[in-house]
Design a protein around this motif. Structure first.
Motif: not given
Length: 273
Positions: A159-163, A184-187, A152-154
């Motif tokens: 251009g950064r995303s978290s899972w 949940y895994f941050d960017e 999921r894009p922030l």
């Protein structure tokens, strides 16, 4: 705090008399034994820094960068929290996991902290290889549609995303039902760590559970395992020894002195005859 023989014996005492059942799919297998995670980290030199009489467990890595908190009395849905402090060359990061995340799947992530995998594939590769459905470039779902993965894009400008990984009960139409567990895994979590978690999650091989162990959902399939109870114990012991050896090897690589550069050769004047 090295892992003691008494602690390994405690694992053996619990599992040596339990008839194992092959349980699948993995995302519905239930939490299993948390010692798949804590024994592996302890074998790699992580130490307990929490009150031994508390229900909360906090482990810290030998370099003090990583810490793992297990809190079964958490007021939120996250029972496991893992943090990495920033360094001069790497950012800090945070990951969390719900109560019913299978310990063996979570251990795929923590094992990668001990020694990163030799190859660092695209995190989506093990998911698609296992037959999960890619709904779009940033989402996937398990064959039973109960486990969803989203990158999921922030924001639309970032251009950064978290899972985000969620296992939910079947819902009505396009809306999922109540959540069973999440991750949940941050960017800033390294991609190869996420890939290790997804590899363990999408693995088609079943997980072993006892007859009365809690599963994540009643639709989990359980069949008598061909493994004997002692084989389950032996597999745990072998994994711990492997992690201990990998941790030693990683420490040797970190402490190995840099090679001394060869002295520069300078031209010498020709000798007079």
């Amino acid at each position: 705090m090295p892992l003691s023989e008494r602690q390994l014996a405690g694992f053996a005492d619990k599992h040596a008399w339990r008839i194992p059942f092959d349980t699948s799919p993995r995302h519905l297998a239930g939490p299993g034994d948390a010692r798949h995670v804590t024994h592996g980290l302890a074998a790699a030199g992580w130490s307990a820094v929490s009150d031994p009489l508390s229900a909360e467990i906090v482990l810290r890595s030998p370099d003090l960068r990583h810490s793992l908190q297990f809190d079964p009395q958490s007021a939120t849905s996250a029972w496991w929290r893992l943090r990495a402090e920033p360094t001069d060359t790497e950012p800090g990061w945070y990951a969390e996991f719900g109560e019913l995340v299978p310990a063996e799947v979570f251990a795929g992530f923590t094992d990668a902290l001990i020694a990163p995998p030799p190859q660092q594939p695209d995190p989506w590769q093990p998911v698609t290889s296992a037959g999960w459905h890619r709904d779009s470039d940033g989402t996937a779902r398990s064959p039973d549609s109960m486990c969803h993965i989203e990158l999921r894009p922030l924001s639309e400008f970032s251009g950064r995303s978290s899972w985000h990984v969620e296992t939910c009960e079947p819902g009505d139409g396009q809306f999922p039902g109540p959540r069973i567990w999440h991750a949940y895994f941050d960017e800033d979590v390294p991609a190869h760590h996420v890939g290790s978690f997804l590899t363990a999650l999408a693995d088609r091989s079943p997980l072993q559970r006892g007859m009365y162990d809690r599963t994540g959902h009643y639709s989990a399939v359980q069949e008598p395992s061909p493994l004997r109870p002692q084989q389950v114990v032996d597999a745990h012991t072998a994994r711990i020894e492997s992690l201990r050896a990998r941790a030693r090897s990683a420490r040797r690589q970190q402490t190995k002195p840099a090679p001394t550069p060869a002295p520069a050769h300078t031209a010498q004047p020709a000798a007079r005859r």
